[in-house]
Design a protein around this motif. Structure first.
Motif, PDB file in Angstrom:
ATOM      1  N   THR A   1       0.821  -1.202   0.000  1.00 42.27           N
ATOM      2  CA  THR A   1       0.000   0.000   0.000  1.00 42.27           C
ATOM      3  C   THR A   1       0.859   1.257   0.000  1.00 42.27           C
ATOM      4  OG1 THR A   1      -0.137  -0.180   2.407  1.00 42.27           O
ATOM      5  CG2 THR A   1      -1.948  -1.105   1.139  1.00 42.27           C
ATOM      6  N   GLU A   2       1.998   1.207   0.681  1.00 44.55           N
ATOM      7  CA  GLU A   2       2.884   2.364   0.686  1.00 44.55           C
ATOM      8  C   GLU A   2       3.441   2.630  -0.700  1.00 44.55           C
ATOM      9  OE1 GLU A   2       5.907   1.719   3.529  1.00 44.55           O
ATOM     10  OE2 GLU A   2       4.530   1.430   5.220  1.00 44.55           O
ATOM     11  N   ASP A   3       3.840   1.556  -1.382  1.00 44.92           N
ATOM     12  CA  ASP A   3       4.417   1.727  -2.722  1.00 44.92           C
ATOM     13  C   ASP A   3       3.360   2.179  -3.723  1.00 44.92           C
ATOM     14  OD1 ASP A   3       6.717   1.253  -4.605  1.00 44.92           O
ATOM     15  OD2 ASP A   3       5.198  -0.035  -5.513  1.00 44.92           O
TER      16      ASP A   3
ATOM     17  N   ASN B   1       6.810   8.257 -11.446  1.00 44.22           N
ATOM     18  CA  ASN B   1       8.119   8.446 -10.857  1.00 44.22           C
ATOM     19  C   ASN B   1       8.582   7.130 -10.255  1.00 44.22           C
ATOM     20  OD1 ASN B   1      10.444   9.485  -9.779  1.00 44.22           O
ATOM     21  ND2 ASN B   1       9.446  10.420  -8.000  1.00 44.22           N
ATOM     22  N   VAL B   2       9.403   6.388 -10.996  1.00 42.00           N
ATOM     23  CA  VAL B   2       9.873   5.100 -10.511  1.00 42.00           C
ATOM     24  C   VAL B   2      10.947   5.342  -9.463  1.00 42.00           C
ATOM     25  CG1 VAL B   2      10.963   2.927 -11.145  1.00 42.00           C
ATOM     26  CG2 VAL B   2       9.374   4.050 -12.721  1.00 42.00           C
ATOM     27  N   THR B   3      10.694   4.905  -8.247  1.00 49.19           N
ATOM     28  CA  THR B   3      11.634   5.110  -7.148  1.00 49.19           C
ATOM     29  C   THR B   3      11.999   3.786  -6.531  1.00 49.19           C
ATOM     30  OG1 THR B   3       9.820   5.415  -5.601  1.00 49.19           O
ATOM     31  CG2 THR B   3      10.705   7.398  -6.629  1.00 49.19           C
ATOM     32  N   ASN B   4      13.029   3.823  -5.723  1.00 50.28           N
ATOM     33  CA  ASN B   4      13.450   2.628  -5.013  1.00 50.28           C
ATOM     34  C   ASN B   4      12.508   2.391  -3.850  1.00 50.28           C
ATOM     35  OD1 ASN B   4      14.724   0.593  -3.723  1.00 50.28           O
ATOM     36  ND2 ASN B   4      16.607   1.717  -3.257  1.00 50.28           N
ATOM     37  N   ILE B   5      11.759   1.288  -3.885  1.00 51.80           N
ATOM     38  CA  ILE B   5      10.737   1.061  -2.871  1.00 51.80           C
ATOM     39  C   ILE B   5      11.337   0.688  -1.522  1.00 51.80           C
ATOM     40  CG2 ILE B   5       9.127   0.284  -4.622  1.00 51.80           C
ATOM     41  CD1 ILE B   5       9.526  -2.535  -3.542  1.00 51.80           C
ATOM     42  N   ILE B   6      12.631   0.415  -1.463  1.00 54.14           N
ATOM     43  CA  ILE B   6      13.211   0.077  -0.161  1.00 54.14           C
ATOM     44  C   ILE B   6      13.790   1.316   0.515  1.00 54.14           C
ATOM     45  CG2 ILE B   6      13.777  -2.224  -0.977  1.00 54.14           C
ATOM     46  CD1 ILE B   6      16.703  -1.405  -1.065  1.00 54.14           C
TER      47      ILE B   6
ATOM     48  N   LEU C   1      10.354 -11.159  -4.179  1.00 52.94           N
ATOM     49  CA  LEU C   1      10.901 -10.203  -3.224  1.00 52.94           C
ATOM     50  C   LEU C   1      12.133  -9.471  -3.735  1.00 52.94           C
ATOM     51  CD1 LEU C   1      10.551 -12.365   0.013  1.00 52.94           C
ATOM     52  CD2 LEU C   1       8.923 -10.747  -0.954  1.00 52.94           C
ATOM     53  N   HIS C   2      12.486  -9.653  -5.003  1.00 53.34           N
ATOM     54  CA  HIS C   2      13.684  -8.982  -5.525  1.00 53.34           C
ATOM     55  C   HIS C   2      13.534  -7.462  -5.525  1.00 53.34           C
ATOM     56  CE1 HIS C   2      15.304 -12.830  -6.587  1.00 53.34           C
ATOM     57  NE2 HIS C   2      14.327 -13.099  -7.430  1.00 53.34           N
ATOM     58  N   CYS C   3      12.281  -6.980  -5.549  1.00 51.75           N
ATOM     59  CA  CYS C   3      12.069  -5.531  -5.612  1.00 51.75           C
ATOM     60  C   CYS C   3      12.574  -4.833  -4.338  1.00 51.75           C
ATOM     61  CB  CYS C   3      10.584  -5.220  -5.823  1.00 51.75           C
ATOM     62  SG  CYS C   3       9.491  -5.930  -4.570  1.00 51.75           S
ATOM     63  N   TYR C   4      12.767  -5.573  -3.257  1.00 52.56           N
ATOM     64  CA  TYR C   4      13.272  -4.961  -2.033  1.00 52.56           C
ATOM     65  C   TYR C   4      14.795  -4.851  -2.035  1.00 52.56           C
ATOM     66  CZ  TYR C   4       8.545  -5.923  -0.455  1.00 52.56           C
ATOM     67  OH  TYR C   4       7.179  -5.970  -0.357  1.00 52.56           O
ATOM     68  N   ASP C   5      15.435  -5.537  -2.955  1.00 53.47           N
ATOM     69  CA  ASP C   5      16.897  -5.521  -3.020  1.00 53.47           C
ATOM     70  C   ASP C   5      17.432  -4.801  -4.254  1.00 53.47           C
ATOM     71  OD1 ASP C   5      17.017  -7.077  -0.671  1.00 53.47           O
ATOM     72  OD2 ASP C   5      16.811  -8.927  -1.823  1.00 53.47           O
ATOM     73  N   VAL C   6      16.641  -4.712  -5.311  1.00 54.54           N
ATOM     74  CA  VAL C   6      17.081  -4.090  -6.566  1.00 54.54           C
ATOM     75  C   VAL C   6      16.477  -2.695  -6.665  1.00 54.54           C
ATOM     76  CG1 VAL C   6      17.137  -4.274  -9.072  1.00 54.54           C
ATOM     77  CG2 VAL C   6      17.201  -6.354  -7.661  1.00 54.54           C
ATOM     78  N   PRO C   7      17.271  -1.644  -6.617  1.00 51.11           N
ATOM     79  CA  PRO C   7      16.740  -0.277  -6.692  1.00 51.11           C
ATOM     80  C   PRO C   7      15.973  -0.045  -7.998  1.00 51.11           C
ATOM     81  CG  PRO C   7      19.025  -0.266  -5.972  1.00 51.11           C
ATOM     82  CD  PRO C   7      18.733  -1.662  -6.414  1.00 51.11           C
TER      83      PRO C   7
ATOM     84  N   LEU D   1      13.254  -1.451  -9.097  1.00 51.82           N
ATOM     85  CA  LEU D   1      12.452  -2.556  -9.602  1.00 51.82           C
ATOM     86  C   LEU D   1      11.050  -2.484  -8.994  1.00 51.82           C
ATOM     87  CD1 LEU D   1      12.442  -5.200 -11.280  1.00 51.82           C
ATOM     88  CD2 LEU D   1      13.016  -6.403  -9.149  1.00 51.82           C
ATOM     89  N   PRO D   2       9.989  -2.368  -9.823  1.00 55.54           N
ATOM     90  CA  PRO D   2       8.631  -2.275  -9.272  1.00 55.54           C
ATOM     91  C   PRO D   2       8.191  -3.590  -8.659  1.00 55.54           C
ATOM     92  CG  PRO D   2       8.559  -2.415 -11.669  1.00 55.54           C
ATOM     93  CD  PRO D   2      10.005  -2.282 -11.297  1.00 55.54           C
ATOM     94  N   PRO D   3       7.242  -3.548  -7.722  1.00 54.41           N
ATOM     95  CA  PRO D   3       6.804  -4.781  -7.050  1.00 54.41           C
ATOM     96  C   PRO D   3       5.827  -5.605  -7.868  1.00 54.41           C
ATOM     97  CG  PRO D   3       5.610  -2.913  -6.171  1.00 54.41           C
ATOM     98  CD  PRO D   3       6.612  -2.352  -7.142  1.00 54.41           C
TER      99      PRO D   3
END
Length: 285
Positions: A98-100, A107-112, A164-170, A172-174
């Motif tokens: 929900t936050e992402d 604006n594609v941002t790093n979700i982590i 879960l790669h989106c939490y490690d790869v800047p 990358l959308p979820p």
């Protein structure tokens, strides 16, 4: 009715109460709905009624006699579904989805990157597995929650490590919702063009249409004008050559007489060319 009462009484003794649910069926070619009241644990239909849609007061009057039955109500399917929805929200919170989703989609941002706590795939995986351990609904009293847990557990065991790669790869959308939205536009545009539900044409021309997603004819024309005319003619000839076998098969299926006559004419033309070449060779020698 006596048989139904016996089944309800036996279910209430076994489980300590009943779970009620209502479902509806719309018969084909009919404007009303067939509502059915049933007990979930035993799967027992208790009553049915035909009503137009959204007749709330009539539904209430229909259900009133069954509220007086001498059985404890453990839950209704509506409360079970409500609790299942709450578990879905907890899962979304665990994944920080929900936050992402509140971020600007352009604006594609790093979700982590969060100011409070940087996330990693290992941390999210650990929290998710803890949440699944806590989620243990009873299959008899909470069928909706149980179905959700069963499906979720199967999907997590099968695909969890790859989600879960989106939490490690800047960057990358979820999810791939943008790509799915593009595919939906392709299908919608093709149906508008052809007037048919089938989108089989995308099998042959989808690779071109995906490059020309325009909001207006003016925008589409501007995109096409960027292609040099020489390159356009070359690609046009290549497309015609690649389409020729399929078109020939189509003509042979829909108009076999004309297709066979065309093949005969082509054969005669080739024979004439070969005979002329052979005669020229003899004269030269």
């Amino acid at each position: 009715m006596a048989h139904t009462q016996d089944k309800l009484a036996a279910t209430a003794r076994e489980h300590g109460g009943l779970i009620w649910a209502i479902d509806a069926l719309q018969p084909e070619g009919h404007g009303t709905l067939l509502y059915v009241l049933y007990e979930v644990l035993s799967g027992t239909p208790v009553s049915g009624i035909q009503l137009p849609q959204a007749q709330g007061q009539q539904l209430i009057e229909w259900l009133q006699p069954y509220q007086k039955l001498p059985y404890k109500v453990l839950a209704t399917l509506a409360s079970d579904l409500e609790e299942a929805h709450q578990w879905l929200r907890r899962i979304a919170d665990c994944l920080r989805y929900t936050e992402d989703s509140k971020r600007n989609p352009e604006n594609v941002t790093n979700i982590i990157q969060t100011h409070s706590l940087p996330l990693t795939s290992l941390q999210v995986r650990h929290e998710m597995e803890e949440l699944l351990q806590k989620f243990q609904p009873d299959p008899q009293q909470n069928p909706a929650q149980f179905a959700l847990k069963k499906k979720l557990q199967r999907l997590w065991d099968k695909y969890g490590t790859n989600l879960l790669h989106c939490y490690d790869v800047p960057g990358l959308p979820p999810d791939n919702l943008k790509m799915e939205a593009m595919f939906s536009r392709l299908r919608r545009n093709q149906r508008r063009i052809s007037g048919r539900k089938s989108t089989v044409e995308l099998r042959d021309f989808g690779q071109y249409q995906v490059l020309f997603l325009a909001e207006s004819e003016k925008q589409l024309l501007a995109q096409i004008q960027q292609v040099p005319i020489t390159e356009y003619k070359i690609q046009r000839r290549r497309l015609a050559l690649s389409e020729a076998p399929r078109q020939q098969k189509h003509r042979l299926h829909h108009d076999p007489v004309s297709a066979i006559q065309s093949l005969v004419h082509q054969h005669q033309e080739i024979l004439s060319v070969l005979e002329f070449q052979a005669l020229s060779y003899q004269l030269d020698s």
